[in-house]
Design an enzyme around this catalytic site. Structure first.
Site, PDB file in Angstrom:
ATOM      1  N   HIS A  14      -5.813 -26.848 113.649  1.00 50.68           N
ATOM      2  CA  HIS A  14      -5.938 -27.735 114.817  1.00 50.68           C
ATOM      3  C   HIS A  14      -5.023 -27.312 115.966  1.00 50.68           C
ATOM      4  O   HIS A  14      -4.748 -28.100 116.866  1.00 50.68           O
ATOM      5  CB  HIS A  14      -5.639 -29.196 114.442  1.00 50.68           C
ATOM      6  CG  HIS A  14      -6.761 -29.872 113.696  1.00 50.68           C
ATOM      7  ND1 HIS A  14      -6.731 -31.194 113.347  1.00 50.68           N
ATOM      8  CD2 HIS A  14      -7.943 -29.423 113.247  1.00 50.68           C
ATOM      9  CE1 HIS A  14      -7.842 -31.535 112.711  1.00 50.68           C
ATOM     10  NE2 HIS A  14      -8.600 -30.456 112.636  1.00 50.68           N
TER      11      HIS A  14
ATOM     12  N   HIS B 106     -17.238 -36.555 114.262  1.00 55.28           N
ATOM     13  CA  HIS B 106     -15.981 -36.216 114.949  1.00 55.28           C
ATOM     14  C   HIS B 106     -16.233 -34.986 115.820  1.00 55.28           C
ATOM     15  O   HIS B 106     -16.855 -34.029 115.376  1.00 55.28           O
ATOM     16  CB  HIS B 106     -14.915 -35.944 113.880  1.00 55.28           C
ATOM     17  CG  HIS B 106     -13.586 -35.566 114.409  1.00 55.28           C
ATOM     18  ND1 HIS B 106     -13.069 -36.015 115.603  1.00 55.28           N
ATOM     19  CD2 HIS B 106     -12.601 -34.775 113.865  1.00 55.28           C
ATOM     20  CE1 HIS B 106     -11.869 -35.524 115.781  1.00 55.28           C
ATOM     21  NE2 HIS B 106     -11.559 -34.760 114.754  1.00 55.28           N
TER      22      HIS B 106
ATOM     23  N   GLU C 254     -13.916 -32.927 117.406  1.00 53.90           N
ATOM     24  CA  GLU C 254     -12.949 -31.829 117.539  1.00 53.90           C
ATOM     25  C   GLU C 254     -13.676 -30.518 117.220  1.00 53.90           C
ATOM     26  O   GLU C 254     -14.560 -30.478 116.345  1.00 53.90           O
ATOM     27  CB  GLU C 254     -11.730 -32.054 116.616  1.00 53.90           C
ATOM     28  CG  GLU C 254     -10.566 -31.167 117.011  1.00 53.90           C
ATOM     29  CD  GLU C 254      -9.195 -31.632 116.516  1.00 53.90           C
ATOM     30  OE1 GLU C 254      -9.126 -32.619 115.761  1.00 53.90           O
ATOM     31  OE2 GLU C 254      -8.194 -30.988 116.894  1.00 53.90           O
TER      32      GLU C 254
ATOM     33  N   ASP D 273     -13.393 -27.889 115.537  1.00 50.99           N
ATOM     34  CA  ASP D 273     -13.592 -27.327 114.191  1.00 50.99           C
ATOM     35  C   ASP D 273     -14.764 -28.005 113.469  1.00 50.99           C
ATOM     36  O   ASP D 273     -15.184 -27.535 112.404  1.00 50.99           O
ATOM     37  CB  ASP D 273     -12.310 -27.383 113.339  1.00 50.99           C
ATOM     38  CG  ASP D 273     -11.618 -28.726 113.330  1.00 50.99           C
ATOM     39  OD1 ASP D 273     -11.837 -29.514 114.256  1.00 50.99           O
ATOM     40  OD2 ASP D 273     -10.838 -28.978 112.391  1.00 50.99           O
TER      41      ASP D 273
ATOM     42  N   HIS E 105      -8.848 -39.486 113.441  1.00 47.19           N
ATOM     43  CA  HIS E 105      -7.604 -39.404 114.172  1.00 47.19           C
ATOM     44  C   HIS E 105      -7.824 -39.156 115.662  1.00 47.19           C
ATOM     45  O   HIS E 105      -6.857 -38.949 116.405  1.00 47.19           O
ATOM     46  CB  HIS E 105      -6.719 -38.307 113.564  1.00 47.19           C
ATOM     47  CG  HIS E 105      -7.204 -36.893 113.820  1.00 47.19           C
ATOM     48  ND1 HIS E 105      -6.382 -35.936 114.371  1.00 47.19           N
ATOM     49  CD2 HIS E 105      -8.401 -36.284 113.651  1.00 47.19           C
ATOM     50  CE1 HIS E 105      -7.038 -34.794 114.483  1.00 47.19           C
ATOM     51  NE2 HIS E 105      -8.261 -34.982 114.069  1.00 47.19           N
TER      52      HIS E 105
ATOM     53  N   ASP F 102     -12.158 -36.243 109.249  1.00 43.68           N
ATOM     54  CA  ASP F 102     -10.836 -35.675 108.936  1.00 43.68           C
ATOM     55  C   ASP F 102      -9.991 -36.533 107.986  1.00 43.68           C
ATOM     56  O   ASP F 102      -9.020 -36.032 107.398  1.00 43.68           O
ATOM     57  CB  ASP F 102     -10.043 -35.476 110.236  1.00 43.68           C
ATOM     58  CG  ASP F 102     -10.360 -34.156 110.904  1.00 43.68           C
ATOM     59  OD1 ASP F 102     -10.994 -33.302 110.274  1.00 43.68           O
ATOM     60  OD2 ASP F 102      -9.967 -33.974 112.068  1.00 43.68           O
TER      61      ASP F 102
ATOM     62  N   TYR G  33      -1.074 -32.542 104.679  1.00 43.66           N
ATOM     63  CA  TYR G  33      -2.104 -32.874 105.674  1.00 43.66           C
ATOM     64  C   TYR G  33      -1.781 -34.220 106.323  1.00 43.66           C
ATOM     65  O   TYR G  33      -1.785 -34.360 107.541  1.00 43.66           O
ATOM     66  CB  TYR G  33      -3.455 -32.927 104.952  1.00 43.66           C
ATOM     67  CG  TYR G  33      -4.659 -33.125 105.826  1.00 43.66           C
ATOM     68  CD1 TYR G  33      -5.409 -32.034 106.246  1.00 43.66           C
ATOM     69  CD2 TYR G  33      -5.082 -34.386 106.218  1.00 43.66           C
ATOM     70  CE1 TYR G  33      -6.538 -32.198 107.038  1.00 43.66           C
ATOM     71  CE2 TYR G  33      -6.197 -34.567 107.000  1.00 43.66           C
ATOM     72  CZ  TYR G  33      -6.930 -33.472 107.399  1.00 43.66           C
ATOM     73  OH  TYR G  33      -8.045 -33.644 108.171  1.00 43.66           O
TER      74      TYR G  33
ATOM     75  N   HIS H  50     -12.421 -31.574 105.607  1.00 40.29           N
ATOM     76  CA  HIS H  50     -11.540 -30.468 105.196  1.00 40.29           C
ATOM     77  C   HIS H  50     -11.181 -30.644 103.728  1.00 40.29           C
ATOM     78  O   HIS H  50     -10.843 -31.743 103.289  1.00 40.29           O
ATOM     79  CB  HIS H  50     -10.228 -30.475 105.990  1.00 40.29           C
ATOM     80  CG  HIS H  50     -10.399 -30.220 107.457  1.00 40.29           C
ATOM     81  ND1 HIS H  50     -10.746 -28.996 107.963  1.00 40.29           N
ATOM     82  CD2 HIS H  50     -10.253 -31.036 108.520  1.00 40.29           C
ATOM     83  CE1 HIS H  50     -10.811 -29.071 109.283  1.00 40.29           C
ATOM     84  NE2 HIS H  50     -10.519 -30.296 109.648  1.00 40.29           N
TER      85      HIS H  50
HETATM   86 FE1  FEO Z   1      -9.847 -33.504 113.993  1.00 40.96          FE
HETATM   87 FE2  FEO Z   1     -10.567 -31.190 111.710  1.00 40.96          FE
HETATM   88  O1  FEO Z   1     -10.734 -31.981 113.369  1.00 40.96           O
END
Ligand code: FEO
Length: 402
Positions: free
Chosen positions: A24, A79, A81, A83, A146, A165, A193, A226
Site C-alpha cells: 500500500h 474497495h 484502492e 491493488d 479502511h 481489506d 497487518y 489479502h
Molecule cells: Fe486498501 Fe489492499 O487496499
C-alpha cells in the site's frame, strides 16, 4: 494458472505477489502478499474486485479457466484502492459487464481514479441486495475500514463474507486457507497487518464486529482481499476474536524499546533500560531503527503496552529515523500505552523533552521522568536508565493488574 474452488461454483482467481515488500505504499510486507479476487458462477457470473495492475495477465488466465471473460455479468467493487481496482478499466473493456456495483463513496472514488464514461455503475448501500440466480448478494458498507468507499459482500446461501481489506494478512503461499498454514504464522501476519493498516480504525472494528453479531448472519467462510481465507465457523470466530482483541488494545505485560544512536551512547542506555524491565519480569524487545523497519516496530507494539523511545539530541531535536517512527506511529493512533524517553546529548540536550512531547501528544501516559546523559554514559547513568526501566515496568504491571 489454476483457479481454486473455495465453495461450489465460487472460485479464487487472484494473484500471489511473492516478491513485493512494499504494501500500500507505506508498510512492509516481509512475506509478500496476495490480491484475492473471487468469481461466482450462477445465473449471473459475478467478479468481486480485481488485482494490482501488474497481475492482470495472471488474473485473466485464472478467470479463463473458469469461464469466458465475456460471460462476466457483474463486477462488484468492494474497495477502490488500486491493488484491488487496478485492472478495472481492462476488465470493463474485456468483459463488458452489465453492471458494476459499488458503494456511494465507491462511485466517487471510481470516477476519481478512472475514466468511467459509459460504465454501467450501480450504487448500493447497506441493506441493498441483488439476486444472481440461486444466490443473493447483500451489501454492507464499512466506511473507513479502511477507506471511505469500503464495503463487504455477503452471500447467505454460501454463508460467505467477501470482506475486502478487513481480516487480511500479508502472506504469499501456495495454500489458500488459514487451516493449511501454521497458526502461529497466520497470527503473526494478522498482528502485523492490523497494526500497520487497521489500528486507527479500531473503534469501527468493534462496531462492525458488534453489528455482524447483531445481524445474526451465519458466516462459515471469510474471504479477504489479502492473504488466506478463513474456512469453517471455528476459524471465522477465531479471526473475529483476534480482531476484537487487537481493537480493544487491552494492557499487555510487555515492553518495546525503540532507538537510534550516533556513537552508541543511546544504544547502551537502551540495554540498561531493558535490564530494568527484565528485573521486574516484564519481557522486552529492543529495536534499532537503522535495522528495524517502522512496520516491524508497529507489529511489536501490537504485543507491548510500554513503549520507550531513545534518541540522542541532534541539531536541537532528535534523529530523523526516530522522528519518522514517531510520525508513523502517531498516525496509527495506538491507545492504552505508557511511554518513556531517554537519550544522550553533547551540548543542548533537547532529546528527552522532544520525545516525551511526542508521546504525550499521542495520549501516552508518562509515569517516569526521562533520562538524558551527556556524551558517554557512566556507571551512574546506567543506574538511572536501569531504574527508569524498573519504574516503568512497575507502572505497567499495575495497569495490567499484576
Ligand atoms: Fe486498501 Fe489492499 O487496499
Amino acid at each position: 494458472m489454476h483457479p481454486v474452488e473455495i465453495k461450489k461454483d465460487v472460485f479464487w482467481v487472484g494473484a500471489v505477489d511473492y516478491t513485493s515488500r512494499d504494501f500500500h505504499g507505506y508498510s512492509l510486507s516481509p512475506q509478500g502478499t496476495t490480491y484475492n479476487t473471487y468469481l461466482v458462477k450462477d445465473e449471473k457470473t459475478v467478479l468481486f474486485d480485481t488485482v494490482k495492475s501488474n497481475f492482470l495477465d495472471t488474473m485473466l488466465c485464472r478467470m479463463s479457466n473458469v469461464t469466458e471473460l465475456e460471460t462476466v455479468d457483474y463486477i462488484v467493487c468492494n474497495h477502490l484502492e488500486p491493488d484491488h481496482s487496478g485492472c478495472l478499466p481492462k476488465l470493463v473493456e474485456l468483459c463488458k459487464p452489465e453492471k458494476i456495483f459499488c458503494s456511494p463513496l465507491g462511485k466517487r472514488s471510481m470516477q476519481a481514479h478512472y475514466d468511467t464514461e459509459g460504465w454501467p455503475i450501480e450504487v448500493v448501500k447497506t441493506g441493498d441486495s441483488i439476486n444472481i440466480g440461486s444466490r443473493d448478494i447483500q451489501f454492507i458498507e464499512t466506511r473507513m475500514l479502511h477507506w471511505p468507499d469500503s464495503m463487504v459482500s455477503y452471500i447467505p446461501q454460501d454463508k460467505l463474507l467477501i470482506c475486502n481489506d478487513i481480516f487480511g494478512q500479508n502472506i504469499s503461499t501456495t495454500e489458500r486457507f488459514v487451516d493449511e498454514v501454521d497458526r502461529a504464522v497466520v497470527e503473526h501476519d494478522m498482528v502485523e497487518y492490523y497494526h500497520n493498516i487497521v489500528l486507527p480504525f479500531s473503534p469501527l472494528v468493534l462496531k462492525t464486529l458488534d453489528a455482524i453479531a447483531e445481524m445474526g448472519i451465519e458466516i462459515d467462510m471469510l474471504a479477504p482481499d489479502h492473504g488466506l481465507i478463513f474456512r469453517g465457523k471455528e476459524d471465522v470466530q477465531w479471526c473475529f476474536d483476534k480482531y476484537r482483541e487487537f481493537a480493544e488494545q487491552a494492557w499487555k505485560k510487555r515492553a518495546v524499546i525503540i532507538f537510534d544512536t550516533m556513537w552508541h551512547s543511546t544504544e547502551k542506555m537502551a540495554y540498561a533500560v531493558a535490564e530494568g524491565f527484565e528485573s521486574e519480569g516484564v519481557p522486552v524487545r529492543i529495536m534499532h531503527l537503522k535495522t528495524d523497519h517502522h512496520s516491524a516496530v508497529m507489529t511489536e507494539l501490537g504485543r507491548a503496552s510500554a513503549v520507550v523511545f531513545g534518541s540522542p539530541t541532534h541539531n536541537n531535536g532528535i534523529l530523523p529515523e526516530v522522528a519518522k517512527m514517531l510520525t508513523y506511529m502517531k498516525g496509527l493512533r495506538p491507545q492504552n500505552r505508557i511511554g518513556g524517553a531517554f537519550g544522550s546529548f553533547g551540548w543542548s540536550g533537547e532529546c528527552v523533552k522532544s520525545l516525551s512531547g511526542s508521546l504525550v501528544d499521542m495520549g501516552f501516559e508518562m509515569p517516569v521522568d526521562g533520562v538524558k546523559i551527556q556524551f558517554v554514559p557512566t556507571h551512574d547513568s546506567f543506574k538511572k536508565c536501569y531504574e527508569m526501566g524498573v519504574e516503568l515496568a512497575k507502572a505497567l504491571k499495575e495497569k495490567c493488574g499484576d
